[in-house]
Write a protein that holds these residues in place. Structure first.
Motif, short mmCIF file in Angstrom:
data_model
loop_
_atom_site.label_atom_id
_atom_site.label_comp_id
_atom_site.label_asym_id
_atom_site.label_seq_id
_atom_site.Cartn_x
_atom_site.Cartn_y
_atom_site.Cartn_z
N ARG A 10 5.87 29.29 5.70
CA ARG A 10 6.03 28.79 4.33
C ARG A 10 7.09 27.69 4.28
O ARG A 10 6.93 26.69 3.57
N MET A 11 8.19 27.90 4.99
CA MET A 11 9.25 26.88 5.02
C MET A 11 8.74 25.58 5.62
O MET A 11 9.07 24.49 5.15
N LEU A 12 7.92 25.70 6.64
CA LEU A 12 7.35 24.51 7.28
C LEU A 12 6.39 23.80 6.34
O LEU A 12 6.36 22.56 6.27
N SER A 13 5.63 24.57 5.57
CA SER A 13 4.63 23.97 4.69
C SER A 13 5.24 23.23 3.50
O SER A 13 4.62 22.35 2.93
N VAL A 14 6.49 23.60 3.12
CA VAL A 14 7.13 22.93 1.98
C VAL A 14 8.19 21.93 2.43
O VAL A 14 8.97 21.43 1.62
N GLY A 15 8.25 21.67 3.73
CA GLY A 15 9.15 20.63 4.24
C GLY A 15 10.60 21.04 4.37
O GLY A 15 11.48 20.18 4.37
N LEU A 16 10.88 22.34 4.52
CA LEU A 16 12.26 22.81 4.67
C LEU A 16 12.55 23.30 6.07
O LEU A 16 13.53 24.02 6.29
N ALA A 17 11.70 22.94 7.02
CA ALA A 17 11.90 23.34 8.41
C ALA A 17 11.69 22.14 9.31
O ALA A 17 10.80 21.32 9.08
N LYS A 18 12.55 22.03 10.32
CA LYS A 18 12.41 20.94 11.29
C LYS A 18 11.28 21.25 12.27
O LYS A 18 10.63 20.35 12.78
N SER A 19 11.09 22.54 12.54
CA SER A 19 10.01 22.99 13.41
C SER A 19 9.72 24.44 13.05
O SER A 19 10.34 25.00 12.14
N ALA A 20 8.79 25.04 13.77
CA ALA A 20 8.42 26.43 13.48
C ALA A 20 9.58 27.39 13.75
O ALA A 20 9.60 28.50 13.21
#
Length: 571
Positions: A231-241
């Motif tokens: 979810r964090m990756l899908s909303v742009g709040l993660a640099k990677s998985a």
């Protein structure tokens, strides 16, 4: 078997049903009356989790179809275990049915959170009016007793605290709702804000909380970790998985909820999150977290716009030329990592083939496919091609690889090929006139070197004097301070400056060696000072007094005794 059991109203708490039972049959809701329902007196009237449900279900008339599972779902059990693994749910469910309530909150981790349990039973004034008209009596609603619900989602007004203070009531008493303990005039609202954003947030959290009461599918801690990271990756709040942008995440979370967080005590403390609960939710899950924490995070992520992934949503193609996949896009798993200003994706196919692509954030360009490894499909092909004495170029065209990569692949797989010696020979360049020119020094030795700009001789003389002067000043300090390199540096320059440059300061080094005190010399100086202090104050000069005043350990008594004996000889 009970002759009577009250009708159950919509969204009614089991605690409320039992309280109305005692009220209807005219029994006091205390321990002595519990034998009728539970077959024993020692039943704890917990508003959220009630035990001995198997016995209670057996005593309720069968035509009511109130099994232990149905009764369990009338408590707050579905909410409390919503984010717990399956094995924890099963154990707590079994304990509640059998009557083991005391350890349930500990097993669920609820007792360890700073978010406490509800202390006053809650009600909605508008709901109470409807209850009186429709049923002629009041009851406690299940959804109103959740720690994360501060608003009635049916009427969109603030819930109120009743006068039923659970901490002061008997732990065995079931207290029914009535007009006295649910007085609108004497009760306080759970929040007083008229801000539209606060109301929206509380309504969103309220609806999510009520959804938990309907039951959820259990997930392990590892599954929650995967879920939140995706979810964090899908909303742009993660640099990677595996790498979350924690700084931006925490700041945007705070800005999104703003003043709403003030109505949830212990969720935020000043500018930080107690025990880093927010950061922990998107890290690797190892322990349980309070349902309110999960709901705040899920609601925050739900309100954010989904960012289109850099490498697409998948699945992705597999460029393995040795295997024909039945599907057009067989790759479903990618791993992301950062490499300076680029994001690199590693595509892993189930056939074993792995390749990478990069994305440049500055230019927004997508890099070409780059082979990483073949997997098990390449070994039989390479053995066959080398055995048939195919040329290196032919094999590289078949595998769609560079010839040098093919040779490297053969070396890694232990396949003997005729190209090893050639590659090794190419890697050792013969010495020619050109190579000699390359390795010749590019510095013109005829040119004079630039003179050093630092006059170390002058600095050495200056610091020699400073060391001597500072050591004298340090020895004059009261109480005594040991003369050390660090103490001299504090007086003369920055910490660490002198020690790193002693090789260039020979005079200062010799002066420093004479000035620095040994441990024994410093102890003797403190003993002399302590003796003088005792004599000035008129106290006896005893060993233990000197040791105590000088800050020496008992093992230094021998040194003190020797010092005092020398004084006696001199006197």
């Amino acid at each position: 078997m009970l002759a009577y059991f009250p009708a159950i109203y919509p969204d009614e708490l089991l605690y409320s049903v039992l309280a109305r039972y005692y009220l209807h049959v005219g029994l006091p809701p205390v321990a002595n009356s519990h034998e009728i329902l539970f077959g024993r007196r020692s039943v704890i009237a917990s508003y959220d989790l009630i035990g001995s449900l198997n016995i209670l279900a057996e005593r309720i008339p069968a035509e009511r179809s109130l099994s232990a599972e149905v009764l369990l779902n009338m408590t707050l059990y579905p909410y409390c275990v919503a984010f717990e693994p399956g094995e924890v749910r099963t154990r707590v469910e079994q304990d509640l049915k059998e009557g083991k309530v005391l350890g349930s909150h500990l097993r669920l981790g609820l007792a360890t959170f700073r978010i406490g349990r509800v202390t006053h039973l809650r009600f909605c004034s508008a709901c109470n009016k409807e209850m009186l008209v429709r049923y002629g009596e009041l009851y406690w609603r299940r959804s109103h007793q959740l720690a994360s619900v501060l608003i009635c989602t049916d009427h969109e007004i603030a819930l109120q605290q009743s006068s039923v203070y659970l901490d002061k009531e008997s732990r065995h008493a079931f207290i029914a709702a009535n007009l006295n303990n649910c007085s609108v005039l004497s009760s306080t609202n759970l929040f007083n804000s008229k801000s539209e954003s606060v109301l929206n947030h509380l309504m969103q959290i309220g609806h999510l909380s009520i959804d938990l009461l309907r039951g959820t599918t259990p997930k392990s801690f590892e599954e929650w970790t995967i879920y939140y990271r995706a979810r964090m990756l899908s909303v742009g709040l993660a640099k990677s998985a595996g790498t979350m942008n924690q700084k931006s995440f925490c700041e945007e979370f705070r800005q999104y909820y703003a003043e709403t967080l003030a109505y949830f005590p212990h969720v935020i403390d000043g500018g930080s999150y107690p025990n880093q609960w927010l950061q922990s939710l998107v890290r690797r899950h190892r322990n349980a977290s309070h349902p309110l924490y999960h709901l705040l995070l899920q609601n925050f992520l739900d309100q954010r716009k989904t960012v289109e992934p850099i490498f697409g949503v998948g699945p992705w193609p597999c460029p393995n030329p040795l295997i024909k996949h039945p599907e057009k896009y067989p790759v479903t798993n990618i791993n992301l990592h950062g490499n300076r200003d680029r994001t690199v994706a590693r595509f892993n196919c189930y056939c074993g083939y792995t390749y990478t692509r990069w994305y440049d954030k500055a230019t927004k360009n997508l890099g070409p496919i780059r082979f990483l490894k073949y997997g098990p499909s390449v070994l039989p092909v390479l053995l066959s091609m080398v055995g048939l004495k195919k040329s290196l170029r032919e094999i590289s065209r078949l595998l769609k690889l560079d010839p040098k990569t093919v040779v490297k692949l053969c070396l890694e797989l232990g396949i003997k090929s005729p190209w090893h010696s050639k590659v090794l020979a190419q890697s050792i360049k013969p010495i020619t006139n050109k190579t000699k020119e390359v390795i010749r020094p590019s510095v013109d030795l005829t040119k004079t070197l630039r003179a050093a700009t630092t006059d170390w001789a002058a600095i050495d003389a200056e610091y020699k004097f400073k060391i001597s002067e500072s050591s004298t000043l340090i020895k004059q300090a009261i109480p005594p301070i040991r003369v050390t390199l660090a103490e001299i540096e504090r007086c003369t320059c920055q910490r660490g400056w002198l020690g790193k440059r002693l090789s260039k300061l020979p005079k200062s080094k010799r002066m420093l060696k004479r000035a620095v005190e040994t441990t024994e010399n410093f102890q003797m100086r403190r003993i002399v000072w302590a003796k003088d202090q005792l004599e000035q104050s008129g106290l006896p000069v005893d060993e233990w007094r000197i040791a105590r005043l000088a800050g020496l350990k008992p093992k230094s008594y021998a040194l003190i005794t020797q010092f005092l004996q020398q004084l006696d000889i001199l006197e």
